[in-house]
Design an enzyme around this catalytic site. Structure first.
Site, PDB file in Angstrom:
ATOM      1  N   GLU A 129      11.587 -15.425   9.028  1.00 60.70           N
ATOM      2  CA  GLU A 129      10.557 -15.697  10.040  1.00 60.70           C
ATOM      3  C   GLU A 129      10.185 -14.430  10.805  1.00 60.70           C
ATOM      4  O   GLU A 129       9.041 -14.286  11.251  1.00 60.70           O
ATOM      5  CB  GLU A 129      11.056 -16.780  11.011  1.00 60.70           C
TER       6      GLU A 129
ATOM      7  N   GLU B 275      17.611 -23.392   6.987  1.00 62.83           N
ATOM      8  CA  GLU B 275      17.939 -24.179   8.183  1.00 62.83           C
ATOM      9  C   GLU B 275      18.197 -25.639   7.846  1.00 62.83           C
ATOM     10  O   GLU B 275      19.036 -26.293   8.474  1.00 62.83           O
ATOM     11  CB  GLU B 275      16.795 -24.088   9.212  1.00 62.83           C
TER      12      GLU B 275
HETATM   13  C1  3H9 Z   1      18.018 -19.976  11.969  1.00 59.53           C
HETATM   14  O1  3H9 Z   1      17.717 -18.886  11.592  1.00 59.53           O
HETATM   15  C2  3H9 Z   1      17.223 -20.780  12.972  1.00 59.53           C
HETATM   16  C3  3H9 Z   1      15.847 -20.220  13.188  1.00 59.53           C
HETATM   17  O2  3H9 Z   1      14.928 -20.733  12.250  1.00 59.53           O
HETATM   18  C4  3H9 Z   1      15.351 -20.611  14.536  1.00 59.53           C
HETATM   19  C5  3H9 Z   1      16.116 -20.136  15.712  1.00 59.53           C
HETATM   20  C6  3H9 Z   1      15.446 -20.487  17.024  1.00 59.53           C
HETATM   21  N1  3H9 Z   1      25.104 -16.462  12.112  1.00 59.53           N
HETATM   22  O3  3H9 Z   1      28.651 -16.058   3.961  1.00 59.53           O
HETATM   23  P1  3H9 Z   1      29.424 -14.804   4.155  1.00 59.53           P
HETATM   24  C7  3H9 Z   1      28.819 -14.742   9.050  1.00 59.53           C
HETATM   25  S1  3H9 Z   1      19.454 -20.750  11.467  1.00 59.53           S
HETATM   26  C8  3H9 Z   1      26.348 -16.106  12.419  1.00 59.53           C
HETATM   27  O4  3H9 Z   1      30.897 -14.864   4.012  1.00 59.53           O
HETATM   28  P2  3H9 Z   1      27.991 -13.656   1.927  1.00 59.53           P
HETATM   29  C9  3H9 Z   1      29.756 -15.614   8.247  1.00 59.53           C
HETATM   30  O5  3H9 Z   1      30.299 -16.651   9.018  1.00 59.53           O
HETATM   31  C10 3H9 Z   1      20.226 -19.551  10.441  1.00 59.53           C
HETATM   32  N2  3H9 Z   1      27.238 -15.683  11.488  1.00 59.53           N
HETATM   33  O6  3H9 Z   1      28.846 -13.606   3.262  1.00 59.53           O
HETATM   34  C11 3H9 Z   1      30.800 -14.623   7.814  1.00 59.53           C
HETATM   35  O7  3H9 Z   1      31.664 -14.387   8.913  1.00 59.53           O
HETATM   36  P3  3H9 Z   1      33.226 -14.095   8.686  1.00 59.53           P
HETATM   37  C12 3H9 Z   1      19.624 -19.521   9.091  1.00 59.53           C
HETATM   38  C13 3H9 Z   1      26.823 -15.642  10.232  1.00 59.53           C
HETATM   39  O8  3H9 Z   1      27.649 -12.270   1.598  1.00 59.53           O
HETATM   40  C14 3H9 Z   1      29.980 -13.350   7.598  1.00 59.53           C
HETATM   41  O9  3H9 Z   1      28.772 -13.531   8.341  1.00 59.53           O
HETATM   42  N3  3H9 Z   1      20.408 -18.647   8.258  1.00 59.53           N
HETATM   43  C15 3H9 Z   1      25.529 -16.013   9.858  1.00 59.53           C
HETATM   44  O10 3H9 Z   1      28.653 -14.530   0.920  1.00 59.53           O
HETATM   45  C16 3H9 Z   1      29.628 -13.101   6.151  1.00 59.53           C
HETATM   46  O11 3H9 Z   1      29.030 -14.268   5.620  1.00 59.53           O
HETATM   47  C17 3H9 Z   1      21.409 -19.109   7.498  1.00 59.53           C
HETATM   48  O12 3H9 Z   1      21.700 -20.285   7.465  1.00 59.53           O
HETATM   49  C18 3H9 Z   1      24.641 -16.439  10.869  1.00 59.53           C
HETATM   50  N4  3H9 Z   1      23.384 -16.799  10.596  1.00 59.53           N
HETATM   51  O13 3H9 Z   1      26.646 -14.432   2.318  1.00 59.53           O
HETATM   52  C19 3H9 Z   1      22.136 -18.061   6.714  1.00 59.53           C
HETATM   53  N5  3H9 Z   1      25.401 -15.867   8.520  1.00 59.53           N
HETATM   54  O14 3H9 Z   1      33.264 -12.836   7.900  1.00 59.53           O
HETATM   55  C20 3H9 Z   1      23.581 -18.396   6.601  1.00 59.53           C
HETATM   56  C21 3H9 Z   1      26.583 -15.414   8.080  1.00 59.53           C
HETATM   57  O15 3H9 Z   1      33.748 -14.010  10.086  1.00 59.53           O
HETATM   58  N6  3H9 Z   1      24.319 -17.359   5.931  1.00 59.53           N
HETATM   59  N7  3H9 Z   1      27.440 -15.270   9.103  1.00 59.53           N
HETATM   60  O16 3H9 Z   1      33.740 -15.288   7.921  1.00 59.53           O
HETATM   61  C22 3H9 Z   1      24.418 -17.261   4.594  1.00 59.53           C
HETATM   62  O17 3H9 Z   1      23.815 -18.004   3.853  1.00 59.53           O
HETATM   63  C23 3H9 Z   1      25.341 -16.219   4.047  1.00 59.53           C
HETATM   64  O18 3H9 Z   1      26.264 -15.883   5.061  1.00 59.53           O
HETATM   65  C24 3H9 Z   1      24.651 -14.918   3.570  1.00 59.53           C
HETATM   66  C25 3H9 Z   1      25.743 -13.879   3.217  1.00 59.53           C
HETATM   67  C26 3H9 Z   1      23.825 -15.245   2.320  1.00 59.53           C
HETATM   68  C27 3H9 Z   1      23.771 -14.331   4.631  1.00 59.53           C
END
Ligand code: 3H9
Length: 698
Positions: free
Chosen positions: A111, A131
């Site tokens: 976004e 999301e």
């Molecule tokens: C959003 O954006 C809402 C908006 O539309 C509106 C807002 C108003 N936040 O998965 P990994 C941490 S909602 C905080 O192991 P990978 C994760 O916990 C969001 N922390 O690595 C981990 O921590 P730890 C929409 C986050 O390489 C570390 O980062 N976005 C977030 O296998 C590494 O992650 C999503 O839903 C976050 N957003 O995969 C994306 N993301 O090392 C969700 C990750 O302490 N994330 N962490 O365990 C993912 O899909 C995967 O983490 C990603 C990396 C593909 C990014």
């Protein structure tokens, strides 16, 4: 600028001639936490205030462009500026802004790109709006700007599936202007210069009109609700997209309200618990130490389980030696593996070449001697202690020093198995769930003498197989099957006392389970439970009400569920129908026991079944079989079809509160005080007003 906010240097600006590069550096995934939001607004205000730069490029340091909002902030009081406001500031910038995306630009990250005046992505990277998977919807302009750029069908697809879309595909749809190669900072500099030179056109998304299709939106809403009747957010997401025909500020207001509505739901909390829980299960010292290198896995047993395990290992690029005692069994195992891999090709999960390569890494063998050189053995034979001990004794003599020796037993004592070897430190349990090449759960069972390195190897294997490894201690059934044995009794009592198997299934499916317990039993095979009941008949506690008469009689007729075409349901027709003769068996058993059937509401069924599950889950945490409540939750989400949006049995327990659960148990105990007993941990939590979430933190 927000009052008193500090940017903490997660956003920095470089001025290079007439262009400016704004870099977000907030490891690990550049989530847009408070400091990032503040930093972006500060950077935009400063650059626009100075008015010297002719173009701005926003890029991110590290492995990825912003992966979205900081999910850890959700559910807590929000600190301004909100992300949509930050993006409005960027969109309103008088100086054109280009986003340069790499890695995975997800949610708020994508976004961020959408609010800029041009979007460039580095080849091979991905964009997504995930999301929906955490109970929300794109809430920082995604539902308004994506349809304007790429059309409503593409916006619906991305935001309702949550899939990660290759940037090449997103470019074709119009969501990205250019796909290039290079390092993010260098590309950012080039692209900012290209904007100044007029080589990269810019435009404001709020000035584009989306081609509106009210019928498509209505269909999408109906389909989203039919697909996930328990979830609020997919429908709300369509409502938000449907506002994209309004002027952008109006549409954004609708989006914000829909987003906030979702934020309030317990589903959002459940799904986010699942997101972090999946990562936290392996975030423990036991999983992190040095592990042994595993390239070749020996699998003993070519039945459904062994073949599934072999399939999982081959799919992950490992070599597999599959051992069976007889040629016929071995051929069957190899053929099952071939079919499993064919299925993966058909579903588009694997290419035909990869399948051929996987089969090329499979060595079928009829002798355990073939396991002399393997790095790790997984025994998946019949559940009989004598058989397992004999095999492990032989493995002890055959396997090379340092080989990890694992049993896939579902409930037997790993210590007794390990004692059949001279190397109990190399022995652990690796409990897969059927079908093992599909189900993501792997219980990693620690024996009394299992070496830390061997345990860490179990976790490394889980990661390699893309499974969720959960640490469990030795007990009958470990985490999952022990809890299942307890609440399984509850469903048996419900039917004995008046509910029908179909009502129990329906009530629990409505609650969100993928399948009700009687359908699951039919699928797994009723003979499995029958064998267990016969095996345990001698140890049965005389004070425990027996719930096995009905399934015993079904099995005595040779009806073992799906595999015999008959069980609780009949499988002759295209959709299973209730087996009328089971109703007769139920009536007969009730009459023999002098039971007058009583009516249960669907809610009562759910309450009793869930309370029974929570009771044993609480005991599993109390006695340390599971390390934390979240480990139990992940076992149920990834191995037992528990509704993800409810977060797992103990997350769900927290939504009820310990006091309510204790009150229920005491009420149910009026009828059956032996079965319904309050675990000490729940009584303590009720008295202290604490929750399982508190235990996850400690
Ligand atoms: C959003 O954006 C809402 C908006 O539309 C509106 C807002 C108003 N936040 O998965 P990994 C941490 S909602 C905080 O192991 P990978 C994760 O916990 C969001 N922390 O690595 C981990 O921590 P730890 C929409 C986050 O390489 C570390 O980062 N976005 C977030 O296998 C590494 O992650 C999503 O839903 C976050 N957003 O995969 C994306 N993301 O090392 C969700 C990750 O302490 N994330 N962490 O365990 C993912 O899909 C995967 O983490 C990603 C990396 C593909 C990014």
């Amino acid at each position: 600028m927000a009052d008193g906010a500090v940017s903490e240097n997660v956003v920095t600006t470089e001025i290079l001639g007439d262009v400016a590069l704004v870099c977000i550096d907030n490891p690990p995934v550049n989530a847009s936490g408070h400091a990032v939001r503040v930093g972006l607004v500060e950077a935009m205000e400063a650059l626009n205030g100075a008015g010297e730069a002719k173009a701005i490029a926003i890029w991110c340091a590290g492995r990825t462009f912003m992966a979205g909002a900081d999910i850890r902030e959700f559910g807590k009081p929000s600190k301004p500026p909100a992300l949509p406001d930050v993006f409005n500031v960027i969109e309103q910038s008088a100086i054109p802004v280009v986003a340069v995306m790499h890695g995975t630009a997800l949610g708020g990250g994508f976004e961020l790109g959408l609010c800029c005046h041009a979007r460039v992505a580095i080849a091979g990277s991905k964009v997504g709006l995930p999301e929906v998977l955490i109970g929300l919807l794109p809430g920082a302009g995604g539902t308004q700007r994506l349809p304007r750029l790429a059309g409503i069908p593409f916006a619906l697809d991305m935001s309702l599936s949550g899939r990660q879309v290759p940037v090449e595909e997103a470019a074709e749809a119009g969501a990205i202007d250019r796909v290039v190669t290079g390092e993010p900072r260098a590309v950012a500099l080039d692209m900012a210069k290209a904007v100044v030179a007029g080589d990269l056109p810019t435009r404001r998304t709020d000035q584009i009109e989306a081609a509106y299709d009210a019928d498509l939106l209505a269909e999408a809403k109906a389909a989203a609700q039919a697909k996930n009747p328990n979830l609020v957010n997919p429908g709300k997401c369509v409502d938000a997209i449907a506002a994209c025909n309004l002027p952008l500020p109006e549409g954004l207001k609708v989006e914000r309200q829909c987003f906030l509505d979702c934020m309030e739901t317990p589903q959002r909390a459940g799904l986010i618990h699942a997101f972090f829980g999946e990562r936290a299960v392996s975030n423990i010292p036991e999983a992190k130490g040095p592990s042994r290198d595993v390239q070749t896995v020996g699998v003993i047993g070519g039945g459904t389980m062994g073949s599934g395990i072999a399939t999982a290992c081959l799919s992950a690029g490992l070599n597999v030696v599959l051992v069976e005692v007889a040629q016929e069994g071995l051929d069957r195992g190899v053929s099952t593996i071939g079919k499993n891999l064919d299925g993966a090709v058909k579903r588009g999960k694997m290419s035909a070449e990869k399948k051929d390569a996987a089969l090329g890494r499979l060595t079928p063998a009829l002798e355990l001697d073939a396991l002399a050189a393997v790095d790790l053995v997984i025994e998946a034979v019949f559940e009989k202690m004598e058989v397992k001990r004999e095999i492990f004794g032989k493995l002890d003599a055959i396997c090379k020093p340092g080989a990890v020796l694992a049993s896939n037993t579902s409930y037997l004592d790993i210590n007794e198995i390990a004692a059949a070897t001279s190397r109990p430190a190399d022995v652990l349990g690796l409990h897969f769930f059927s079908p093992a090449h599909v189900m993501r759960l792997l219980e990693i069972v620690q024996g009394a003498e299992t070496a830390p390195e061997v345990l860490a190897t179990g976790f490394a294997l889980a990661k390699k197989l893309k499974k969720v490894g959960v640490l469990a201690q030795v007990c009958d059934g470990f985490i999952g099957n022990r809890i299942l044995a307890h609440y399984g009794l509850c469903s048996g009592y419900l039917v004995l006392d008046g509910a029908s198997p179909q009502q129990v299934d329906r009530a629990l499916e409505d609650f969100g389970f993928a399948m009700g317990p009687y359908k699951v039993s039919d699928l797994a095979g009723l003979d499995i439970g029958w064998e267990t009941r016969k095996r345990k008949a001698g140890d049965r506690d005389p004070a425990e009400r027996y719930a096995g008469d009905i399934p015993d009689r079904i099995c005595e007729r040779g009806w073992f569920g799906r595999k015999t075409g008959r069980g609780y349901y009949l499988y002759d027709a295209s959709a299973p129908v209730p087996n009328p003769e089971v109703a007769e068996i139920i009536d007969a058993v009730r009459a023999e026991k002098g039971l007058t059937p009583r009516a249960f509401s669907d809610q009562d069924i759910v309450d009793r079944y869930m309370t029974a599950m929570i009771v044993e889950a609480a005991r599993v945490v109390e006695d340390g079989t599971a390390k934390r409540p979240l480990d139990v939750d992940m076992v149920f989400l990834f191995g037992y079809g528990f509704p993800r949006f409810r977060g797992g049995p103990l997350h769900y327990a927290d939504t009820l509160g310990a006091a309510e659960i204790v009150a229920r148990i005491e009420r149910y105990a009026e009828d059956d005080p032996h079965y319904w007993q309050v675990p000490a941990i729940l009584r303590r939590m009720a008295a202290e007003g604490t929750s399982f979430a508190d235990l996850n933190k400690s």
